[in-house]
Design an enzyme around this catalytic site. Structure first.
Site, PDB file in Angstrom:
ATOM      1  N   ASP A 267      50.501  38.165  33.580  1.00  0.00           N
ATOM      2  CA  ASP A 267      49.982  36.906  33.060  1.00  0.00           C
ATOM      3  C   ASP A 267      49.861  36.986  31.540  1.00  0.00           C
ATOM      4  OD1 ASP A 267      47.412  37.957  32.386  1.00  0.00           O
ATOM      5  OD2 ASP A 267      46.650  37.518  34.377  1.00  0.00           O
ATOM      6  N   LYS A 268      49.635  35.851  30.929  1.00  0.00           N
ATOM      7  CA  LYS A 268      49.635  35.742  29.465  1.00  0.00           C
ATOM      8  C   LYS A 268      48.642  36.692  28.796  1.00  0.00           C
ATOM      9  CE  LYS A 268      49.335  32.219  25.885  1.00  0.00           C
ATOM     10  NZ  LYS A 268      49.144  30.806  25.601  1.00  0.00           N
TER      11      LYS A 268
END
Length: 153
Positions: free
Chosen positions: A17-18
């Site tokens: 994820d980011k």
């Protein structure tokens, strides 16, 4: 950009994820990628996770026993504390499946904030000292070792 690689159509094996960082594999072999990601193969992924508090035995046990978040059972194969400071701790968390935001959701359910999350290993293949944004090809031995893990159990 993965400059310096001749292969067309390289795709990531899984995702981060980011807000996460660490080891990410790329391949042009979709069968190999799917086998590494298949929950039935149970290929281990190891993370170093900084949390916003001290970790006690009860927290570690609950993470291995599992929690329910939005109908998903989220648990770790193995959890151990790496080190602790006055206000936070670093855990090593091993998963054998990877649901979306698995570790973050598990910690959130337990009221624990994830401060940093770094994937350090996939199937025993370590991130090592590869710098952020750096890439390198896998050796034939590394590929063979990963392929051996994808046989259904």
């Amino acid at each position: 950009c993965l400059s310096g690689f001749e292969h067309a159509h390289l795709s990531p094996v899984g995702r981060l994820d980011k807000a996460s960082e660490g080891l990410l594999l790329f391949t042009n072999d979709t069968q190999f990628a799917n086998a590494l990601l298949d929950p039935e193969t149970h290929v281990a992924k190891t993370y170093h996770v900084q949390i916003d508090r001290q970790a006690d035995a009860a927290l570690l046990e609950t993470m291995t026993r599992g929690v329910i978040h939005d109908g998903d059972v989220l648990k770790a194969r193995r959890v151990r504390q790496l080190r602790a400071g006055e206000k936070n701790a670093w855990l090593e968390i091993e998963l054998d499946e990877g649901r979306n935001r698995h570790i973050r959701r598990m910690l959130e359910t337990l009221g624990v904030e994830c401060l940093r999350l770094v994937r350090v290993s996939i199937g025993g293949l370590p991130l090592g000292d590869l710098e952020k944004g750096a890439v390198r090809p896998l050796s034939e031995t590394e590929v063979r070792n990963l392929r051996s893990l994808t046989r259904r159990r």
